[in-house]
Design an enzyme around this catalytic site. Structure first.
Site, PDB file in Angstrom:
ATOM      1  N   GLY A  73       0.813  -1.212   0.000  1.00  0.00           N
ATOM      2  CA  GLY A  73       0.000   0.000   0.000  1.00  0.00           C
ATOM      3  C   GLY A  73       0.849   1.267   0.000  1.00  0.00           C
ATOM      4  CD  GLU A 115       0.570  -5.704  -2.057  1.00  0.00           C
ATOM      5  OE1 GLU A 115       1.494  -6.030  -2.844  1.00  0.00           O
ATOM      6  OE2 GLU A 115       0.178  -4.528  -1.921  1.00  0.00           O
TER       7      GLU A 115
HETATM    8  N1  CO8 Z   1       1.961  -3.608   8.915  1.00  0.00           N
HETATM    9  C1  CO8 Z   1       2.077  -3.635  10.269  1.00  0.00           C
HETATM   10  N2  CO8 Z   1       3.260  -3.543  10.910  1.00  0.00           N
HETATM   11  C2  CO8 Z   1       4.369  -3.451  10.161  1.00  0.00           C
HETATM   12  C3  CO8 Z   1       4.326  -3.425   8.771  1.00  0.00           C
HETATM   13  C4  CO8 Z   1       3.033  -3.495   8.139  1.00  0.00           C
HETATM   14  N3  CO8 Z   1       2.889  -3.448   6.797  1.00  0.00           N
HETATM   15  N4  CO8 Z   1       5.594  -3.335   8.290  1.00  0.00           N
HETATM   16  C5  CO8 Z   1       6.393  -3.293   9.375  1.00  0.00           C
HETATM   17  N5  CO8 Z   1       5.659  -3.369  10.504  1.00  0.00           N
HETATM   18  C6  CO8 Z   1       6.138  -3.363  11.897  1.00  0.00           C
HETATM   19  C7  CO8 Z   1       6.845  -4.669  12.237  1.00  0.00           C
HETATM   20  O1  CO8 Z   1       5.914  -5.648  12.584  1.00  0.00           O
HETATM   21  C8  CO8 Z   1       7.713  -4.218  13.377  1.00  0.00           C
HETATM   22  O2  CO8 Z   1       6.939  -4.133  14.539  1.00  0.00           O
HETATM   23  P1  CO8 Z   1       7.495  -4.728  15.937  1.00  0.00           P
HETATM   24  O3  CO8 Z   1       8.708  -3.903  16.241  1.00  0.00           O
HETATM   25  O4  CO8 Z   1       6.364  -4.508  16.900  1.00  0.00           O
HETATM   26  O5  CO8 Z   1       7.828  -6.158  15.686  1.00  0.00           O
HETATM   27  C9  CO8 Z   1       8.111  -2.791  13.005  1.00  0.00           C
HETATM   28  O6  CO8 Z   1       7.137  -2.365  12.045  1.00  0.00           O
HETATM   29  C10 CO8 Z   1       9.473  -2.724  12.369  1.00  0.00           C
HETATM   30  O7  CO8 Z   1       9.484  -3.643  11.266  1.00  0.00           O
HETATM   31  P2  CO8 Z   1      10.687  -4.676  11.017  1.00  0.00           P
HETATM   32  O8  CO8 Z   1      11.291  -5.107  12.310  1.00  0.00           O
HETATM   33  O9  CO8 Z   1      10.175  -5.738  10.104  1.00  0.00           O
HETATM   34  O10 CO8 Z   1      11.713  -3.713  10.255  1.00  0.00           O
HETATM   35  P3  CO8 Z   1      12.855  -4.133   9.244  1.00  0.00           P
HETATM   36  O11 CO8 Z   1      13.665  -2.896   9.031  1.00  0.00           O
HETATM   37  O12 CO8 Z   1      13.548  -5.365   9.686  1.00  0.00           O
HETATM   38  O13 CO8 Z   1      12.087  -4.526   7.870  1.00  0.00           O
HETATM   39  C11 CO8 Z   1      10.470  -4.185   6.108  1.00  0.00           C
HETATM   40  C12 CO8 Z   1      11.428  -3.529   7.135  1.00  0.00           C
HETATM   41  C13 CO8 Z   1      11.276  -4.909   5.044  1.00  0.00           C
HETATM   42  C14 CO8 Z   1       9.681  -3.035   5.485  1.00  0.00           C
HETATM   43  C15 CO8 Z   1       9.531  -5.189   6.825  1.00  0.00           C
HETATM   44  O14 CO8 Z   1       8.958  -4.536   7.960  1.00  0.00           O
HETATM   45  C16 CO8 Z   1       8.403  -5.695   5.976  1.00  0.00           C
HETATM   46  O15 CO8 Z   1       8.617  -6.552   5.125  1.00  0.00           O
HETATM   47  N6  CO8 Z   1       7.153  -5.184   6.211  1.00  0.00           N
HETATM   48  C17 CO8 Z   1       5.970  -5.655   5.529  1.00  0.00           C
HETATM   49  C18 CO8 Z   1       5.937  -5.209   4.087  1.00  0.00           C
HETATM   50  C19 CO8 Z   1       4.699  -5.739   3.412  1.00  0.00           C
HETATM   51  O16 CO8 Z   1       4.491  -6.932   3.283  1.00  0.00           O
HETATM   52  N7  CO8 Z   1       3.830  -4.811   2.939  1.00  0.00           N
HETATM   53  C20 CO8 Z   1       2.616  -5.165   2.254  1.00  0.00           C
HETATM   54  C21 CO8 Z   1       1.468  -5.194   3.209  1.00  0.00           C
HETATM   55  S1  CO8 Z   1      -0.042  -5.710   2.423  1.00  0.00           S
HETATM   56  C22 CO8 Z   1      -0.571  -4.346   1.638  1.00  0.00           C
HETATM   57  O17 CO8 Z   1       0.042  -3.301   1.656  1.00  0.00           O
HETATM   58  C23 CO8 Z   1      -1.862  -4.472   0.885  1.00  0.00           C
HETATM   59  C24 CO8 Z   1      -2.375  -3.100   0.460  1.00  0.00           C
HETATM   60  C25 CO8 Z   1      -3.757  -3.162  -0.107  1.00  0.00           C
HETATM   61  C26 CO8 Z   1      -4.829  -3.250   0.950  1.00  0.00           C
HETATM   62  C27 CO8 Z   1      -6.140  -3.067   0.254  1.00  0.00           C
HETATM   63  C28 CO8 Z   1      -7.323  -3.507   1.086  1.00  0.00           C
HETATM   64  C29 CO8 Z   1      -8.598  -3.488   0.221  1.00  0.00           C
END
Ligand code: CO8
Length: 258
Positions: free
Chosen positions: A109, A132
């Site tokens: 997103g 995703e």
């Molecule tokens: N949602 C919720 N929390 C998140 C997200 C997210 N997308 N991304 C990161 N966080 C949180 C982590 O859980 C973590 O929290 P905590 O410290 O409590 O464990 C904190 O942020 C820090 O994240 P990381 O420790 O993972 O940080 P890194 O620097 O190691 O990694 C990344 C950074 C690579 C960005 C990694 O966090 C990651 O891969 N995040 C998810 C990326 C992802 O998959 N995004 C797609 C999500 S789905 C989507 O966007 C669909 C959109 C359309 C919706 C439409 C509905 C109709």
């Protein structure tokens, strides 16, 4: 001033700035943030003091996607009934040009939000992706449509089917972003672009945005006709005669319509 919990809002030099501010979750887009961004942008859009909107995140992350924690709780009937995330469409209906300043991750997103902007300025360390597929879902905020229209089938399929991230340099090469600058300069450059757009004749800038937008939504014939009608209609405004007179008199134009 409206109170927001997930964004910071400010305005200067005819540019309204919205900063995504959920550092604890890497600016994950939840429903509260969506409502706040759309509301703040809508207020800027309605203001005669604003000629461009700037959306940015932090130095580390633009936005890491929709909030997975919030989404994980949902089921199909609830998502369908709420038409989950439909509100983002309202952002794309605003007529004020939107500039995105992207540093760090613009994923899922986050990439889709950046693509809702009209101009994307990226730092060289920025990365874009639609991961995703790794969550067992697909893009849902326009990725399959806007990314494909921006970069074509080959790159869109590659990114959406594999979930691979691309860096700013590749993103610029394939037409996903408008400009790439040093990370430290992203906000300054994006602000400069937004201020430049905001300094133009407002109806001309709005109609230019609408006309380019029509290219995504219509046949070539309909789009050309729409563009021509917009062009004709600008001749009803003083900014057209002033702009052309200023050119002939070799001076800067003084826009009346802001
Ligand atoms: N949602 C919720 N929390 C998140 C997200 C997210 N997308 N991304 C990161 N966080 C949180 C982590 O859980 C973590 O929290 P905590 O410290 O409590 O464990 C904190 O942020 C820090 O994240 P990381 O420790 O993972 O940080 P890194 O620097 O190691 O990694 C990344 C950074 C690579 C960005 C990694 O966090 C990651 O891969 N995040 C998810 C990326 C992802 O998959 N995004 C797609 C999500 S789905 C989507 O966007 C669909 C959109 C359309 C919706 C439409 C509905 C109709």
């Amino acid at each position: 001033m409206t109170d927001y919990s997930t964004i910071l809002v400010s305005a200067e030099a005819r540019v309204g700035r919205i900063t995504l501010n959920r550092p604890e979750s890497l600016n994950a887009l939840n429903t509260v943030l969506m409502e706040e961004v759309v509301r703040a942008a809508g207020e800027f859009d309605a203001s005669t003091e604003i000629g461009a909107i700037l959306i940015t995140g932090s130095e580390k992350v633009f936005a890491a996607g929709a909030d997975i924690t919030e989404m994980a709780e949902q089921d199909h009937p609830g998502m369908y009934a709420a038409d989950w995330f439909r509100r983002w469409d309202d952002l794309t209906r605003l007529r004020t040009p939107i500039v995105a300043a992207v540093n760090g991750y613009a994923l899922g997103g986050g990439c889709e939000l950046a693509m809702m902007a009209d101009v994307i300025v990226a730092g060289e360390g920025a990365s874009f992706g639609q991961p995703e597929i790794n969550l067992g879902v697909i893009p849902g905020m326009g990725g399959s449509q806007r990314l494909t229209r921006s970069v074509g089938k080959a790159k869109a399929m590659d990114m959406i089917l594999t979930g691979r991230r691309i860096h700013a340099e590749e993103a610029e090469r394939i037409g996903l972003v408008s400009r790439v600058v040093a990370d430290a300069d992203t906000l300054t450059e994006a602000t400069r672009v937004a201020e430049l757009i905001a300094s133009k004749s407002k109806p001309a800038a709005q109609m230019a945005k609408e006309a380019v937008g029509a290219a995504f939504d219509s046949s070539l014939h309909q789009g050309l006709s729409f563009e021509r009608r917009m062009f004709h209609s600008l001749f009803s405004l003083e900014d057209q005669s002033e702009g052309m007179r200023a050119f002939r008199e070799k001076r800067e134009p003084r826009w009346r319509h802001r």
